[in-house]
Design a protein around this motif. Structure first.
Motif, PDB file in Angstrom:
ATOM      1  N   ASP A   1      41.486  48.995  38.154  1.00  0.00           N
ATOM      2  CA  ASP A   1      41.037  47.859  38.958  1.00  0.00           C
ATOM      3  C   ASP A   1      42.123  46.775  38.971  1.00  0.00           C
ATOM      4  O   ASP A   1      42.535  46.294  37.908  1.00  0.00           O
ATOM      5  CB  ASP A   1      39.733  47.301  38.368  1.00  0.00           C
ATOM      6  CG  ASP A   1      39.214  46.111  39.155  1.00  0.00           C
ATOM      7  OD1 ASP A   1      39.500  44.981  38.721  1.00  0.00           O
ATOM      8  OD2 ASP A   1      38.548  46.319  40.182  1.00  0.00           O
ATOM      9  N   ILE A   3      42.116  43.617  40.000  1.00  0.00           N
ATOM     10  CA  ILE A   3      41.733  42.283  39.523  1.00  0.00           C
ATOM     11  C   ILE A   3      41.701  42.245  38.001  1.00  0.00           C
ATOM     12  O   ILE A   3      42.212  41.301  37.380  1.00  0.00           O
ATOM     13  CB  ILE A   3      40.374  41.874  40.113  1.00  0.00           C
ATOM     14  CG1 ILE A   3      40.497  41.707  41.638  1.00  0.00           C
ATOM     15  CG2 ILE A   3      39.880  40.583  39.470  1.00  0.00           C
ATOM     16  CD1 ILE A   3      39.199  41.392  42.335  1.00  0.00           C
ATOM     17  N   ALA A   4      41.127  43.266  37.384  1.00  0.00           N
ATOM     18  CA  ALA A   4      41.096  43.321  35.919  1.00  0.00           C
ATOM     19  C   ALA A   4      42.506  43.383  35.346  1.00  0.00           C
ATOM     20  O   ALA A   4      42.814  42.753  34.321  1.00  0.00           O
ATOM     21  CB  ALA A   4      40.276  44.529  35.471  1.00  0.00           C
ATOM     22  N   HIS A   5      43.370  44.160  36.004  1.00  0.00           N
ATOM     23  CA  HIS A   5      44.758  44.262  35.569  1.00  0.00           C
ATOM     24  C   HIS A   5      45.442  42.890  35.665  1.00  0.00           C
ATOM     25  O   HIS A   5      46.174  42.479  34.745  1.00  0.00           O
ATOM     26  CB  HIS A   5      45.485  45.292  36.434  1.00  0.00           C
ATOM     27  CG  HIS A   5      46.932  45.482  36.080  1.00  0.00           C
ATOM     28  ND1 HIS A   5      47.339  45.910  34.843  1.00  0.00           N
ATOM     29  CD2 HIS A   5      48.056  45.312  36.828  1.00  0.00           C
ATOM     30  CE1 HIS A   5      48.663  45.983  34.830  1.00  0.00           C
ATOM     31  NE2 HIS A   5      49.114  45.631  36.012  1.00  0.00           N
ATOM     32  N   GLU A   7      44.010  39.933  35.555  1.00  0.00           N
ATOM     33  CA  GLU A   7      43.457  39.051  34.524  1.00  0.00           C
ATOM     34  C   GLU A   7      44.078  39.335  33.163  1.00  0.00           C
ATOM     35  O   GLU A   7      44.357  38.415  32.387  1.00  0.00           O
ATOM     36  CB  GLU A   7      41.940  39.216  34.466  1.00  0.00           C
ATOM     37  CG  GLU A   7      41.227  38.653  35.693  1.00  0.00           C
ATOM     38  CD  GLU A   7      39.749  38.974  35.721  1.00  0.00           C
ATOM     39  OE1 GLU A   7      39.327  39.883  34.956  1.00  0.00           O
ATOM     40  OE2 GLU A   7      39.010  38.335  36.490  1.00  0.00           O
ATOM     41  N   GLU A   8      44.316  40.612  32.879  1.00  0.00           N
ATOM     42  CA  GLU A   8      44.960  40.982  31.613  1.00  0.00           C
ATOM     43  C   GLU A   8      46.386  40.437  31.553  1.00  0.00           C
ATOM     44  O   GLU A   8      46.825  39.920  30.518  1.00  0.00           O
ATOM     45  CB  GLU A   8      44.975  42.511  31.497  1.00  0.00           C
ATOM     46  CG  GLU A   8      45.592  43.020  30.203  1.00  0.00           C
ATOM     47  CD  GLU A   8      45.599  44.540  30.141  1.00  0.00           C
ATOM     48  OE1 GLU A   8      46.336  45.076  29.303  1.00  0.00           O
ATOM     49  OE2 GLU A   8      44.878  45.178  30.937  1.00  0.00           O
TER      50      GLU A   8
END
Length: 255
Positions: A1, A3-5, A7-8
């Protein structure tokens, strides 16, 4: 994903001592890689250029003085989809009229103009360079020598060599260079070409468009005088400069 990447990556980047433009650049490089797209803002850049050209055609008759062309160039800096909570009007001609009437919250144009013999001009956004071109035309007509600097590779909606050549800016500027930094927002002196570094040593003035270039240059020592032409599009920059968000500035700072 994706977006998750992202955010990380942001959580990691918050632990680094990097400047805001460097953090934004690293994030964009990572997201572009995941998207498998070198220029995800391409269509938006084209559209903003078209709107800017139409707007300039409508308003060019009222611009006569150096200050007028500077104000127009700074209004162009407000044509930016890449800043959170900064809105771009759909009726840009009316928006231009409104902002032109407001003028500049910080106006150092009388001090900037005498320094305009040999200029390094760091551009910012794609639609904005249409208004930069009008300012550059005025400067060249009044004897200025311009070294234009665009982004090395596409990032956000920033202007690249492709965008500058499409508008014919190489015919007005004495030289056109890139920042030499790849997919990088702002300015990196450690990645500049020797030719650009030499030009910086010899110029009478740096014109710096936009917030990312301001953030890149503000801490540098030993520079020639810098004219920051920008709109304060976010609260932290507005607070730092002592103006309100949305204010337009032509701010001269000497080393």
């Amino acid at each position: 994903d994706i977006i998750a990447h992202a955010e990380e990556i942001i959580r990691f980047l918050h632990t680094t001592p990097w400047t805001h433009p460097m953090v934004a650049s690293a994030l964009h490089r990572a997201v572009y890689h995941r998207l498998n797209c070198d220029d995800p803002f391409y269509a938006l850049k084209q559209a903003s250029e078209e709107v800017s050209l139409k707007t300039l055609q409508s308003v060019s008759g009222r611009m006569r003085s150096f200050r007028d062309f500077v104000i127009a160039s700074v209004i162009g800096n407000m044509f930016d989809y890449g800043v959170k909570d900064h809105e771009v009007s759909s009726d840009f001609v009316s928006y231009f009229d409104q902002e032109f009437a407001k003028g500049l919250a910080v106006d150092d144009t009388d001090r900037i103009l005498p320094l305009c013999s040999d200029i390094i001009y760091f551009t910012d956004n794609c639609g904005e360079i249409v208004f930069d071109q009008a300012l550059i035309s005025w400067l060249v007509a009044h004897g200025s020598r311009i070294t234009l600097v665009v982004r090395d590779r596409p990032i956000l909606n920033d202007a690249t060599m492709e965008d500058a050549l499409r508008l014919g800016l190489e015919k007005q500027a004495t030289r056109v260079y890139t920042t030499g930094a790849g997919v990088e927002h702002g300015i990196r002196f450690d990645l500049m070409s020797d030719e650009l570094l030499l030009a910086l040593d010899q110029c009478s003035l740096i014109i710096s468009k936009g917030m990312a270039n301001y953030e890149s240059l503000r801490e540098e020592q030993g520079l020639p005088p810098v004219a920051y032409l920008l709109a304060a599009k976010c609260d932290p920059i507005a607070e730092e400069l002592g103006v309100k968000r949305g204010d337009k500035l032509a701010l001269l700072r000497n080393a």
